[in-house]
Design a protein around this motif. Structure first.
Motif, short mmCIF file in Angstrom:
data_model
loop_
_atom_site.label_atom_id
_atom_site.label_comp_id
_atom_site.label_asym_id
_atom_site.label_seq_id
_atom_site.Cartn_x
_atom_site.Cartn_y
_atom_site.Cartn_z
N SER A 118 -10.58 -0.49 -7.89
CA SER A 118 -10.37 0.69 -8.75
C SER A 118 -9.77 0.36 -10.10
N THR A 164 -3.68 -7.06 -16.17
CA THR A 164 -4.08 -5.91 -15.35
C THR A 164 -2.93 -4.89 -15.39
N TYR A 208 4.02 -13.92 -1.16
CA TYR A 208 2.75 -13.70 -1.87
C TYR A 208 2.05 -15.05 -2.10
N1 NAP Z 1 -2.80 -9.82 -12.53
C1 NAP Z 1 -2.44 -11.11 -12.46
O1 NAP Z 1 -1.73 -11.64 -13.30
C2 NAP Z 1 -2.94 -11.94 -11.29
C3 NAP Z 1 -2.65 -13.31 -11.31
C4 NAP Z 1 -3.11 -14.09 -10.25
C5 NAP Z 1 -3.83 -13.52 -9.22
N2 NAP Z 1 -4.08 -12.18 -9.24
C6 NAP Z 1 -4.83 -11.62 -8.10
O2 NAP Z 1 -5.76 -10.68 -8.57
C7 NAP Z 1 -5.92 -9.64 -7.61
C8 NAP Z 1 -5.77 -8.29 -8.27
O3 NAP Z 1 -4.57 -8.23 -8.95
P1 NAP Z 1 -4.35 -7.10 -10.04
O4 NAP Z 1 -3.28 -7.58 -10.93
O5 NAP Z 1 -5.68 -6.68 -10.63
O6 NAP Z 1 -3.75 -5.95 -9.13
P2 NAP Z 1 -3.83 -4.39 -9.32
O7 NAP Z 1 -3.93 -4.04 -10.77
O8 NAP Z 1 -2.66 -3.83 -8.56
O9 NAP Z 1 -5.17 -4.01 -8.56
C9 NAP Z 1 -5.25 -4.17 -7.19
C10 NAP Z 1 -6.39 -3.34 -6.63
O10 NAP Z 1 -6.27 -3.33 -5.20
C11 NAP Z 1 -6.01 -2.00 -4.73
N3 NAP Z 1 -5.06 -2.12 -3.63
C12 NAP Z 1 -3.81 -2.64 -3.67
N4 NAP Z 1 -3.22 -2.53 -2.47
C13 NAP Z 1 -4.12 -1.93 -1.65
C14 NAP Z 1 -4.09 -1.52 -0.28
N5 NAP Z 1 -3.01 -1.69 0.46
N6 NAP Z 1 -5.18 -0.93 0.24
C15 NAP Z 1 -6.28 -0.72 -0.52
N7 NAP Z 1 -6.36 -1.09 -1.81
C16 NAP Z 1 -5.29 -1.67 -2.37
C17 NAP Z 1 -5.46 -1.26 -5.95
O11 NAP Z 1 -5.66 0.15 -5.90
P3 NAP Z 1 -4.57 1.11 -5.23
O12 NAP Z 1 -3.23 0.68 -5.76
O13 NAP Z 1 -4.98 2.49 -5.63
O14 NAP Z 1 -4.69 0.90 -3.76
C18 NAP Z 1 -6.33 -1.88 -7.04
O15 NAP Z 1 -7.63 -1.35 -7.01
C19 NAP Z 1 -4.91 -9.90 -6.50
O16 NAP Z 1 -5.56 -10.50 -5.42
C20 NAP Z 1 -3.94 -10.86 -7.13
O17 NAP Z 1 -3.37 -11.74 -6.18
C21 NAP Z 1 -3.66 -11.38 -10.25
#
Ligand code: NAP
Length: 274
Positions: free
Chosen positions: A24, A198, A163
């Protein structure tokens, strides 16, 4: 728009439906856009229905694809039942597991219940979805699986202790599956992602990370690089600065030095009292 030849090639290899767990916002939304551009229909999963609806409407109008949404919590016991209902009449041949719980804080500031929620969403979730859709992909003899991991998973990290451990699980899981599943026509890749701008990352307000945490990438860069390398290699580290940082940390430093260096930058970003 992606050329029609490339779209057809992609769909022939990975089918006309993809499911994005955590689809999303942020990196998940970027995957949804990239796949929509290729003409792939989508099943988007997250907890907040409003965000899902808004994105689905936009993508359906802009790219003339079909989008199904499902608002569920991937930490819940029987979430696969809901997914089964919404995908029973379609063949999902591409799975992107992006959802994660990313707690920031010292390990003992959260209780055991929260630790298990982190394991449920970050490890149990992809395991269940890989089992469910992976078997169907093997039967069809084609498909793709993309797991989103993190550079935090390359070594132990304070503030993100659990994590980071779950992200190491995703790296090793995907690498093993890459080798096994290619014999069945299924491509697997893990995207070992560095800081990415993000909504979640921005909300944590990281401060002064130092040179070993390069500037945040755009979510679209992560999605494009991961999709472009699916079927070519088992792992990708999007972004040249992240590649250099990971080379230094993994190949030049000892494990102990690496943990200390990443530990110091994490404390610089979030403070020791988190
Ligand atoms: N952003 C960074 O700097 C970064 C760095 C390294 C790795 N990552 C990886 O990238 C991925 C995404 O990170 P992001 O920063 O894009 O996170 P984000 O902005 O929080 O997005 C996460 C997505 O997953 C959904 N989600 C989270 N918990 C959930 C649950 N319990 N059930 C169903 N849906 C769930 C969220 O929607 P809802 O909250 O509405 O459920 C959202 O669509 C992760 O795997 C993270 O480990 C991110």
């Amino acid at each position: 728009m992606v050329s029609s030849m490339k779209r057809t090639k992609f769909i022939r290899r990975y089918g006309s439906w993809a499911l994005i767990a955590g689809g999303s916002q942020g990196i998940g939304e970027a995957f949804a856009r990239e796949l929509a551009r290729k003409g792939v229909n989508l099943v988007l999963i997250a907890r907040r229905e409003e965000l899902l609806k808004k994105l689905a409407d936009k993508l359906e109008k802009e790219y003339e694809i079909k989008v199904r949404i499902l608002s569920i919590d991937l930490a819940e016991d029987n979430f696969i039942e809901e997914i089964r209902k919404i995908t029973d009449d379609i063949q999902v041949n591409l799975l992107v597991y992006n959802a994660a719980i990313i707690p920031i804080g010292s390990y003992f500031k959260s209780d055991l219940e929260e630790q298990f929620r982190v394991i449920n969403v970050n490890c149990r979730g992809p395991t269940i979805l890989i089992d469910y859709f992976g078997r169907k992909m093997i039967e069809k003899g084609k498909g793709g699986i993309i797991l989103i991991s993190s550079m935090a998973g390359l070594q132990g990290t304070p503030i993100n202790v659990h994590y980071a451990a779950t992200k190491a699980y995703n790296i090793v899981l995907a690498e093993g599956l890459w080798y096994e599943m290619r014999n069945f026509g299924v491509d697997v890749i893990v995207s070992i992602t560095g800081s990415t701008a993000t909504p979640n990352y921005i909300a944590t307000k990281p401060d002064n990370p130092g040179i070993f945490v390069p500037k945040p990438l755009k979510p679209s860069t992560v999605a494009k690089k991961s999709l472009a390398n699916l079927g070519k290699k088992p792992r990708i580290i999007p972004g040249i600065s992240n590649k250099i940082a990971s080379f230094f940390v993994q190949k030049i430093l000892s494990r102990k030095q690496a943990i200390k260096l990443i530990g110091r930058s994490t404390y610089n970003m979030y403070g020791r009292n988190e």
